[in-house]
Design a protein around this motif. Structure first.
Motif, PDB file in Angstrom:
ATOM      1  N   GLU A  83     -12.899-112.659  -1.411  1.00  0.00           N
ATOM      2  CA  GLU A  83     -11.632-112.228  -2.217  1.00  0.00           C
ATOM      3  C   GLU A  83     -10.653-113.220  -2.372  1.00  0.00           C
ATOM      4  N   VAL A  84     -10.419-113.796  -1.126  1.00  0.00           N
ATOM      5  CA  VAL A  84      -9.445-114.759  -0.980  1.00  0.00           C
ATOM      6  C   VAL A  84     -10.001-116.143  -2.000  1.00  0.00           C
ATOM      7  N   ALA A  85     -10.952-116.607  -1.653  1.00  0.00           N
ATOM      8  CA  ALA A  85     -11.564-117.428  -2.178  1.00  0.00           C
ATOM      9  C   ALA A  85     -11.406-117.407  -3.898  1.00  0.00           C
ATOM     10  N   LEU A  86     -11.691-116.035  -4.391  1.00  0.00           N
ATOM     11  CA  LEU A  86     -11.681-115.879  -5.625  1.00  0.00           C
ATOM     12  C   LEU A  86     -10.419-115.746  -6.549  1.00  0.00           C
ATOM     13  N   ILE A  87      -9.288-115.605  -5.728  1.00  0.00           N
ATOM     14  CA  ILE A  87      -7.725-115.949  -6.210  1.00  0.00           C
ATOM     15  C   ILE A  87      -7.209-117.190  -5.687  1.00  0.00           C
ATOM     16  N   LYS A  88      -7.844-118.013  -5.006  1.00  0.00           N
ATOM     17  CA  LYS A  88      -7.452-119.255  -4.568  1.00  0.00           C
ATOM     18  C   LYS A  88      -7.019-120.012  -5.419  1.00  0.00           C
ATOM     19  N   PRO A  89      -7.205-120.509  -6.744  1.00  0.00           N
ATOM     20  CA  PRO A  89      -6.553-121.072  -7.640  1.00  0.00           C
ATOM     21  C   PRO A  89      -5.209-121.058  -7.781  1.00  0.00           C
ATOM     22  N   THR A  90      -4.726-119.631  -7.901  1.00  0.00           N
ATOM     23  CA  THR A  90      -3.507-119.270  -8.292  1.00  0.00           C
ATOM     24  C   THR A  90      -2.611-119.058  -6.734  1.00  0.00           C
ATOM     25  N   LEU A  91      -3.096-118.512  -5.716  1.00  0.00           N
ATOM     26  CA  LEU A  91      -2.653-117.993  -4.526  1.00  0.00           C
ATOM     27  C   LEU A  91      -1.685-118.763  -3.925  1.00  0.00           C
ATOM     28  N   ARG A  92      -0.361-118.372  -3.610  1.00  0.00           N
ATOM     29  CA  ARG A  92       0.617-119.197  -2.988  1.00  0.00           C
ATOM     30  C   ARG A  92       1.109-118.420  -1.733  1.00  0.00           C
ATOM     31  N   VAL A  93       1.224-117.187  -1.756  1.00  0.00           N
ATOM     32  CA  VAL A  93       1.791-116.581  -0.519  1.00  0.00           C
ATOM     33  C   VAL A  93       0.981-115.192  -0.156  1.00  0.00           C
ATOM     34  N   VAL A  94       0.881-115.175   1.043  1.00  0.00           N
ATOM     35  CA  VAL A  94       0.012-113.949   1.606  1.00  0.00           C
ATOM     36  C   VAL A  94       1.166-113.168   2.553  1.00  0.00           C
ATOM     37  N   VAL A  95       1.379-111.982   2.261  1.00  0.00           N
ATOM     38  CA  VAL A  95       2.258-110.990   3.236  1.00  0.00           C
ATOM     39  C   VAL A  95       1.156-110.206   4.041  1.00  0.00           C
ATOM     40  N   ALA A  96       1.307-110.488   5.415  1.00  0.00           N
ATOM     41  CA  ALA A  96       0.452-109.790   6.204  1.00  0.00           C
ATOM     42  C   ALA A  96       1.443-108.586   6.733  1.00  0.00           C
ATOM     43  N   LEU A  97       0.730-107.221   6.431  1.00  0.00           N
ATOM     44  CA  LEU A  97       1.373-106.102   6.974  1.00  0.00           C
ATOM     45  C   LEU A  97       0.909-105.769   8.277  1.00  0.00           C
ATOM     46  N   GLY A  98       1.521-106.155   9.190  1.00  0.00           N
ATOM     47  CA  GLY A  98       1.113-106.051  10.575  1.00  0.00           C
ATOM     48  C   GLY A  98       0.578-106.888  11.428  1.00  0.00           C
ATOM     49  N   ALA A  99       0.293-106.860  12.706  1.00  0.00           N
ATOM     50  CA  ALA A  99      -0.213-107.845  13.415  1.00  0.00           C
ATOM     51  C   ALA A  99      -1.680-107.875  13.435  1.00  0.00           C
ATOM     52  N   PHE A 100      -2.541-106.758  13.034  1.00  0.00           N
ATOM     53  CA  PHE A 100      -3.853-106.870  12.641  1.00  0.00           C
ATOM     54  C   PHE A 100      -4.289-107.632  11.337  1.00  0.00           C
ATOM     55  N   ALA A 101      -3.374-107.636  10.282  1.00  0.00           N
ATOM     56  CA  ALA A 101      -3.640-108.595   9.260  1.00  0.00           C
ATOM     57  C   ALA A 101      -3.048-109.803   9.292  1.00  0.00           C
ATOM     58  N   TRP A 102      -2.049-109.901  10.138  1.00  0.00           N
ATOM     59  CA  TRP A 102      -1.697-111.510  10.446  1.00  0.00           C
ATOM     60  C   TRP A 102      -2.759-112.206  11.192  1.00  0.00           C
TER      61      TRP A 102
END
Length: 237
Positions: A147-166
């Motif tokens: 999923e990250v690879a498919l949006i990679k061309p435009t993705l600039r920021v990731v907000v991680a909700l909680g330590a598990f996501a981080w």
């Protein structure tokens, strides 16, 4: 199974494949048991009872990474962070930030639309006690990576909700961007930030769980500050 993830050419392909995954027996048994027994308040509703795909636009500049669907939230409605108190808080904040067209999220076809944003979880099935095992996390990782690879061309920021996501972001970053995580890895914290050359900026945010929002550990103002920062870094402010 998650070995289908790399073959998904579009987000629609990926979402369809995610929804038919049966890779983790414990999670399959739990999500289906919850869908059969249901919570009394929702006894007349048909639960989704399957893995929950991501939600949002294909050209997202901002991604929100959560832990896993809630048993009576996403596992019921079929859309991540939809139909529970966590989603109420999150989508209200996204609406205030101009990233969602409405402040509420109750069902997968309720008209909610996101702007410049994609939301997904590190684990796609609702886990017992909201605690996936390390093996379940790793089995589900290919869905996140693709999923990250498919949006990679435009993705600039990731907000991680909680330590598990981080923690889930670092192997995703390595798989998609070919960059090794920093050593030592930066510690999770609310408003923590890490930037690296050629990769999205990572922002930490306390999870929008009732445990955090009901106790005041995470307030609406704190969420607003995180999304204001995310928008600025993503070039959306």
């Amino acid at each position: 199974m998650a070995d289908r993830a790399p073959r998904a050419a579009t987000l629609a392909d990926l979402d369809a494949a995610v929804s038919s995954c049966f890779a983790c027996p414990r999670l399959v048994a739990w999500r289906e048991e919850v869908a059969r027994t249901r919570r009394a308040a929702f006894r007349d509703q048909e639960y989704w009872g399957r893995p929950v795909p991501g939600f949002g636009v294909a050209d997202a500049r901002l991604a929100i990474l959560g832990l896993a669907p809630a048993a009576h939230g996403g596992n019921r409605t079929g859309r991540i962070f939809t139909g529970d108190r966590s989603g109420d808080v999150l989508f209200a904040a996204l609406h205030r930030a101009g990233l969602a067209n409405q402040p509420t999220s109750v069902w997968r076809d309720d008209g909610l639309a996101l702007r410049d944003t994609r939301i997904f979880a590190a684990v796609r099935c609702a886990p017992p006690d909201n605690k996936p095992t390390p093996g379940e996390r790793d089995a589900c990782a290919p869905w996140l990576h693709r999923e990250v690879a498919l949006i990679k061309p435009t993705l600039r920021v990731v907000v991680a909700l909680g330590a598990f996501a981080w923690a889930a972001w670092w192997p995703a970053m390595s798989a998609v961007y070919g960059r090794r995580p920093p050593v030592p890895r930066p510690a999770f914290g609310h408003a923590a930030r890490w930037s690296g050359e050629g990769v999205p900026t990572l922002l930490g945010c306390y999870h929008v769980s009732q445990q955090n929002t009901f106790t005041g550990r995470l307030t609406p103002a704190m969420l607003d500050d995180v999304f204001a920062t995310a928008k600025h870094l993503a070039g959306l402010a």
